[in-house]
Structures are given as structure tokens and as C-alpha cells.
Design a protein around this motif. Structure first.
Motif, PDB file in Angstrom:
ATOM      1  N   VAL A   1      -6.458 -11.157 -13.317  1.00  0.00           N
ATOM      2  CA  VAL A   1      -7.173 -11.425 -12.073  1.00  0.00           C
ATOM      3  C   VAL A   1      -6.517 -10.643 -10.950  1.00  0.00           C
ATOM      4  O   VAL A   1      -5.315 -10.784 -10.683  1.00  0.00           O
ATOM      5  CB  VAL A   1      -7.186 -12.923 -11.743  1.00  0.00           C
ATOM      6  CG1 VAL A   1      -7.895 -13.167 -10.410  1.00  0.00           C
ATOM      7  CG2 VAL A   1      -7.874 -13.711 -12.856  1.00  0.00           C
ATOM      8  N   VAL A   2      -7.308  -9.798 -10.301  1.00  0.00           N
ATOM      9  CA  VAL A   2      -6.874  -9.037  -9.134  1.00  0.00           C
ATOM     10  C   VAL A   2      -7.594  -9.619  -7.920  1.00  0.00           C
ATOM     11  O   VAL A   2      -8.829  -9.629  -7.882  1.00  0.00           O
ATOM     12  CB  VAL A   2      -7.220  -7.546  -9.274  1.00  0.00           C
ATOM     13  CG1 VAL A   2      -6.790  -6.778  -8.021  1.00  0.00           C
ATOM     14  CG2 VAL A   2      -6.582  -6.952 -10.524  1.00  0.00           C
TER      15      VAL A   2
ATOM     16  N   ILE B   1      -2.302 -10.250  -9.689  1.00  0.00           N
ATOM     17  CA  ILE B   1      -2.096  -9.146  -8.749  1.00  0.00           C
ATOM     18  C   ILE B   1      -2.792  -9.508  -7.451  1.00  0.00           C
ATOM     19  O   ILE B   1      -3.980  -9.852  -7.439  1.00  0.00           O
ATOM     20  CB  ILE B   1      -2.652  -7.833  -9.313  1.00  0.00           C
ATOM     21  CG1 ILE B   1      -1.942  -7.474 -10.621  1.00  0.00           C
ATOM     22  CG2 ILE B   1      -2.512  -6.700  -8.300  1.00  0.00           C
ATOM     23  CD1 ILE B   1      -2.592  -6.349 -11.387  1.00  0.00           C
ATOM     24  N   GLY B   2      -2.060  -9.439  -6.342  1.00  0.00           N
ATOM     25  CA  GLY B   2      -2.623  -9.749  -5.037  1.00  0.00           C
ATOM     26  C   GLY B   2      -2.475  -8.579  -4.100  1.00  0.00           C
ATOM     27  O   GLY B   2      -1.374  -8.047  -3.937  1.00  0.00           O
TER      28      GLY B   2
ATOM     29  N   ILE C   1       2.439  -9.332  -9.155  1.00  0.00           N
ATOM     30  CA  ILE C   1       2.601  -8.092  -8.392  1.00  0.00           C
ATOM     31  C   ILE C   1       1.852  -8.216  -7.070  1.00  0.00           C
ATOM     32  O   ILE C   1       0.651  -8.504  -7.047  1.00  0.00           O
ATOM     33  CB  ILE C   1       2.067  -6.868  -9.168  1.00  0.00           C
ATOM     34  CG1 ILE C   1       2.770  -6.734 -10.522  1.00  0.00           C
ATOM     35  CG2 ILE C   1       2.253  -5.587  -8.349  1.00  0.00           C
ATOM     36  CD1 ILE C   1       2.182  -5.661 -11.410  1.00  0.00           C
ATOM     37  N   ALA C   2       2.577  -8.009  -5.974  1.00  0.00           N
ATOM     38  CA  ALA C   2       1.972  -7.989  -4.640  1.00  0.00           C
ATOM     39  C   ALA C   2       1.827  -6.538  -4.205  1.00  0.00           C
ATOM     40  O   ALA C   2       2.805  -5.796  -4.143  1.00  0.00           O
ATOM     41  CB  ALA C   2       2.838  -8.755  -3.645  1.00  0.00           C
ATOM     42  N   VAL C   3       0.596  -6.120  -3.924  1.00  0.00           N
ATOM     43  CA  VAL C   3       0.313  -4.757  -3.478  1.00  0.00           C
ATOM     44  C   VAL C   3       0.081  -4.811  -1.976  1.00  0.00           C
ATOM     45  O   VAL C   3      -0.890  -5.426  -1.511  1.00  0.00           O
ATOM     46  CB  VAL C   3      -0.915  -4.187  -4.211  1.00  0.00           C
ATOM     47  CG1 VAL C   3      -1.197  -2.764  -3.745  1.00  0.00           C
ATOM     48  CG2 VAL C   3      -0.700  -4.221  -5.723  1.00  0.00           C
ATOM     49  N   LEU C   4       0.969  -4.186  -1.212  1.00  0.00           N
ATOM     50  CA  LEU C   4       0.976  -4.353   0.240  1.00  0.00           C
ATOM     51  C   LEU C   4       0.875  -3.013   0.961  1.00  0.00           C
ATOM     52  O   LEU C   4       1.403  -2.002   0.501  1.00  0.00           O
ATOM     53  CB  LEU C   4       2.262  -5.064   0.680  1.00  0.00           C
ATOM     54  CG  LEU C   4       2.521  -6.451   0.087  1.00  0.00           C
ATOM     55  CD1 LEU C   4       3.870  -6.981   0.553  1.00  0.00           C
ATOM     56  CD2 LEU C   4       1.400  -7.414   0.456  1.00  0.00           C
TER      57      LEU C   4
ATOM     58  N   ALA D   1      -3.150   1.974  -6.189  1.00  0.00           N
ATOM     59  CA  ALA D   1      -1.957   1.164  -6.473  1.00  0.00           C
ATOM     60  C   ALA D   1      -2.284   0.079  -7.499  1.00  0.00           C
ATOM     61  O   ALA D   1      -1.490  -0.173  -8.416  1.00  0.00           O
ATOM     62  CB  ALA D   1      -1.432   0.542  -5.181  1.00  0.00           C
ATOM     63  N   VAL D   2      -3.438  -0.556  -7.359  1.00  0.00           N
ATOM     64  CA  VAL D   2      -3.842  -1.576  -8.327  1.00  0.00           C
ATOM     65  C   VAL D   2      -4.023  -0.959  -9.707  1.00  0.00           C
ATOM     66  O   VAL D   2      -3.548  -1.487 -10.720  1.00  0.00           O
ATOM     67  CB  VAL D   2      -5.133  -2.278  -7.865  1.00  0.00           C
ATOM     68  CG1 VAL D   2      -5.701  -3.165  -8.974  1.00  0.00           C
ATOM     69  CG2 VAL D   2      -4.876  -3.109  -6.605  1.00  0.00           C
TER      70      VAL D   2
END
Length: 474
Positions: free
Chosen positions: A104-105, A180-181, A219-222, A295-296
Motif C-alpha cells: 500500500v502506497v 510507503i507514505g 518507508i517515508a518519501v519526503l 522515488a516511490v
């Protein structure tokens, strides 16, 4: 959706079967809330809205092929009766996602959510079966409906999450816990409801707080370029991956440039290599959206070459978001009227200015047909004034401000910036704007239409196209 029996659905939702001869009957079709979308084997969720009560359409839904209804009261046809249909729908989504084990993204942000979600979906779809949020169905009803489209074959579930207050995203992540957020940005959308950008940041950061720890794959994508997003790394136990144009970003862009038609091109860098990207989308603001998608895709195992190729082939999936159509007479209509906030309005104006470079070479002009931006609270006057001024600074040929008080602030900003001739005009409504444009547009002109969704300014773009031959996707 994975096939579930009505008995299982009753157990998951805490409901009770009503008028169901055989509880072992399975739901094999989609879950829908509109009886017109029913397919054989569907589950029809009956919501009682302010103007329409879905319970009144239960018989019609079953007649169209629905196996049963998820309802708050008996409806005279097979139904699972629950205390609260919205909560029951959420519980059903949570159970289905838990059984599937799908990656889940989830993504959120003040601007660009839907465009970025569409990019992520198109990139991941080239890698493995992917389900994603259609349009902007990112709330307590839309999100579970999307999640329930996932099947045993689904590898990636991409969910857009919206928020109008503290706690909203926390609730949504409870329905479909993400691994993944992604947080895109913190701007001023809905600032009138939140009270300030710090409160918006607090709400958006609920997403990274909900992620599993790094040891468990979280995983936090910021956004490395947003000063309110980058510090969210301290609010999560997940591994942090940064994207942006900052030198320390894990996924970044260099050599950003614009094609003559206003489409961005850049070199994509990831920890595994680099690749050239030229987007089919319009406006430099899409570079950040593309980097977020990259990035995702990177953390999900795609190679840089695969990502660059997929990004370069991705288009617009959702309507009225920088939707570019060229008429047979050479006039280009840019329908970006789905919604607007100060950040997206500025981005759209810059995209118009970039597209105008090619237009002016052909003798064309740029038109900005702008309406009010809603939910800005005390910042409304200043923000509308600033947008009007920006239109002048970007040398937009014509500003057409549509509506009442807020539109007058747009026009006043343009006037005070130096547009005191015929460069800006205030009109009362969409029809007045259409009448003006029909009388004055000429071949080579580029027209941007943008306002908050509640204004319905897409009517201007649609009216300008309905009587003309057109070629979509210029």
C-alpha cells in the motif's frame, strides 16, 4: 474485490443478514455507491446523503445484478444491515487489504496529489498489476471503495489521502495501513479550515506517523525542498527517502529545462543510476511530482531506466487538471478547473507563460481565465491580490477574472501591478467569460481556465470546445 460471502461480510462489518435466503452467496463484482454502476455480483452500499438516499435505490440495484445491499436499515431486498454504512465500508476495506498483503502506497499534500498519484500509478503499472484512486476520491468513502477494487493479482495499491482537519489522515491510514507514505508539500489549501500552515503540516504528517518501522519495511518519501515536509523524518520510525532538487536528495533532478511547448525535461538521478525524462505534462511544477513518483518506484524495485521511460510516457489520467486541447482553428484550451489554491494557481500561471513562448512566436496571446480560490480564510484577499499581480509579472496577455468579491481582488491585484489598460477585465460569471472569449479569441491563442471546484469554471473550457473541432493532448 476478492470474493467474499455475505456471511463473511456480515461478520466483518458487524452487520446482520436481512432477506438473504443463502448467506453463502458471494460478492464477486465491485462495491459501488451508485446504482447505475452495478455489475453482476456487486455489493451496493446505500448512503443517505443530503439530497439523495441510496436506500431508495436498493431494489433498482438488485434488479441490475447486485447480489446484496450494505444498508443502515432493511430495504426489502437481500441486505447486510449495519449500524453505520461508512464505518462498515471502512471495516470491509481494512479486512480485504489485510488479507491481500498488497504493497500500500499512500500519498498526501496540499497541491499536486492527484497528478502525482496518476504518475505513480502509470509508472508502477509497467512493473506489476496496480490499483489506484480514480480522480480525487480520497476521503472516508472514496478510499475504501478504491481499496476494495484490489484482487489477489494486485501488487501495488496507490491511495490518495485528503484531509480537512487534524485526525483525518490518521483515520484513513487505519482503514488501509500503508507501508510507503509520500508527503508532497505543505501549502495553503484549506488554510481557512486548518488555521495555519503549521496545523496543515501536523495533519499531513499523520501519514508518516502511521508507517511501520524501517525494520518492518516502512518507508517515508519526503520532499527535500519543502521546509515543512523534510522535518517530518523525525515523526516516523520508517526509513526516510528524500526527493527534490536539493543536492542531498536521494532522488533528484538536474538540468531542468522546458520544451518550447511548456513541457519539462530533466535528468533523473536515483541511487542506482540516472536517466533522461521529458514529461508529456505541462508546467515545471510537474518536475517535483515526477520525482515523487520516481522515488516511490525506486523503493519498490524499479530501475532508473525503467522509471525514466515510464515517466516520459505518462499522461493525464484525471479530468480538468492541465488538460490541454487544441481546437481546429489553432486555439489551445488548458482546462485546469478541477480545483485551485494559491500554490497550484501560481504553478498553472507559470505553465501558461511557458506555453505562451511558442504561442507568441505564432502571433498568439495567453489568456488567464481565473475564478475564486475557496477556503483561504483571512488570507483570501492577499492571496487573490498576489495571483493577479503574478499574472502581470509573467506577461500574461489577458486576465479575465470571473465572479464576485474574490475575482475583483484578482483584477485589482493586476491593476495595481501595472495592468490598467485592456490587459485585465472583471466579468460576472462563466457565461460572460465565454461570450467575451468567443468574440476575441484568434488562432494561436492559449487559454488557461482555473478556479476552485465549487465555482464550476470548467464550463468555460467546455463551452469553448463544444462548437469547435478539437485535437486532444496537444
Amino acid at each position: 474485490m476478492i470474493a467474499l460471502s455475505l456471511a463473511e461480510i456480515a461478520d466483518i462489518t458487524g452487520g446482520r443478514p436481512h432477506d438473504i435466503p443463502d448467506p453463502s452467496v458471494r460478492i464477486t463484482g465491485p462495491v459501488v455507491i451508485d446504482s447505475r454502476q452495478v455489475e453482476p455480483g456487486s455489493l451496493f452500499a446505500a448512503f443517505a446523503g443530503e439530497q439523495v438516499d441510496g436506500h431508495d435505490y436498493a431494489e433498482r440495484a438488485v434488479a441490475a445484478g447486485a447480489a446484496a445491499v450494505l444498508a443502515a436499515r432493511p430495504v426489502g431486498v437481500p441486505a447486510v444491515v449495519v449500524p453505520d454504512v461508512e464505518k462498515a465500508l471502512g471495516a470491509l476495506a481494512r479486512a480485504v487489504v489485510g488479507r491481500l498483503g498488497t504493497d500500500v502506497v499512500a500519498l498526501t499534500g496540499s497541491a499536486g496529489k492527484t497528478s502525482t498519484k496518476d504518475l505513480i500509478a502509470q509508472v508502477l503499472q509497467t512493473h506489476a498489476p496496480t490499483v489506484w484512486t480514480p480522480g480525487s476520491l480520497n476521503n472516508e468513502i472514496g478510499l475504501p471503495l478504491t481499496a476494495l477494487k484490489a484482487t489477489e493479482e494486485t501488487r501495488h495499491l496507490v491511495l490518495e489521502m485528503g484531509a480537512r482537519g487534524i485526525g483525518h489522515i490518521n483515520y484513513l491510514t487505519g482503514l488501509t495501513p500503508p507501508r510507503i507514505g509520500l508527503v508532497l508539500n505543505v501549502g495553503t489549501a484549506h488554510i481557512g479550515e486548518f488555521g495555519g500552515r503549521e496545523q496543515i503540516a501536523q495533519a499531513k504528517g499523520e501519514l508518516v506517523e502511521a508507517l511501520p518501522a524501517a525494520a518492518d519495511g516502512g518507508i517515508a518519501v519526503l520532499n527535500a525542498d519543502d521546509p515543512l515536509v523534510r522535518p517530518m523524518s523525525a515523526r516516523t520510525k520508517a526509513r526516510t527517502v528524500l526527493f527534490g532538487e536539493a543536492e542531498d536528495a536521494d532522488v533528484r533532478a538536474t538540468g531542468v529545462r522546458m520544451t518550447p511547448g511548456g513541457q519539462p525535461s530533466f535528468t533523473l538521478h536515483t541511487p542506482t543510476g540516472c536517466g533522461e525524462v521529458t514529461l508529456r505534462l505541462y508546467g515545471e511544477h510537474h518536475v517535483s511530482n515526477a520525482l515523487a513518483a520516481a522515488a516511490v518506484a525506486h523503493v519498490l524495485g524499479m530501475s532508473t531506466e525503467e522509471i525514466a521511460t515510464a515517466l516520459s510516457g505518462a499522461g493525464t489520467l484525471s479530468r480538468w487538471r492541465m488538460e490541454v486541447t487544441e481546437r481546429a482553428d489553432g486555439v489551445t484550451i488548458v482546462n485546469d478547473a478541477y480545483n485551485a489554491n494559491p500554490e497550484s494557481m501560481r504553478a498553472a500561471l507559470r505553465a501558461l507563460a511557458a506555453m505562451g513562448g511558442a504561442a507568441r512566436a505564432d502571433g498568439g496571446r495567453t489568456w488567464a481565465v481565473l475564478g475564486p480560490m475557496a477556503e483561504l480564510g483571512d488570507a483570501s484577499l492577499a492571496e487573490h491580490d498576489a495571483v493577479g499581480r503574478l499574472a502581470v509579472r509573467l506577461n500574461v496577455s489577458k486576465l479575465v477574472a470571473v465572479g464576485g468579491r474574490e475575482a475583483s481582488w484578482l483584477q485589482l491585484g493586476a491593476y495595481n501591478e501595472g495592468s490598467w489598460g485592456e490587459e485585465s477585465v472583471l466579468v460576472s460569471d462563466a457565461q460572460a467569460a465565454v461570450d467575451l472569449l468567443r468574440s476575441e479569441l484568434r488562432p494561436g491563442d492559449v487559454v488557461l481556465v482555473k478556479a476552485s471546484r465549487s465555482i464550476g469554471l470548467e464550463r468555460v473550457a467546455l463551452a469553448l470546445l463544444e462548437r469547435e473541432g478539437e485535437v486532444a493532448g496537444r
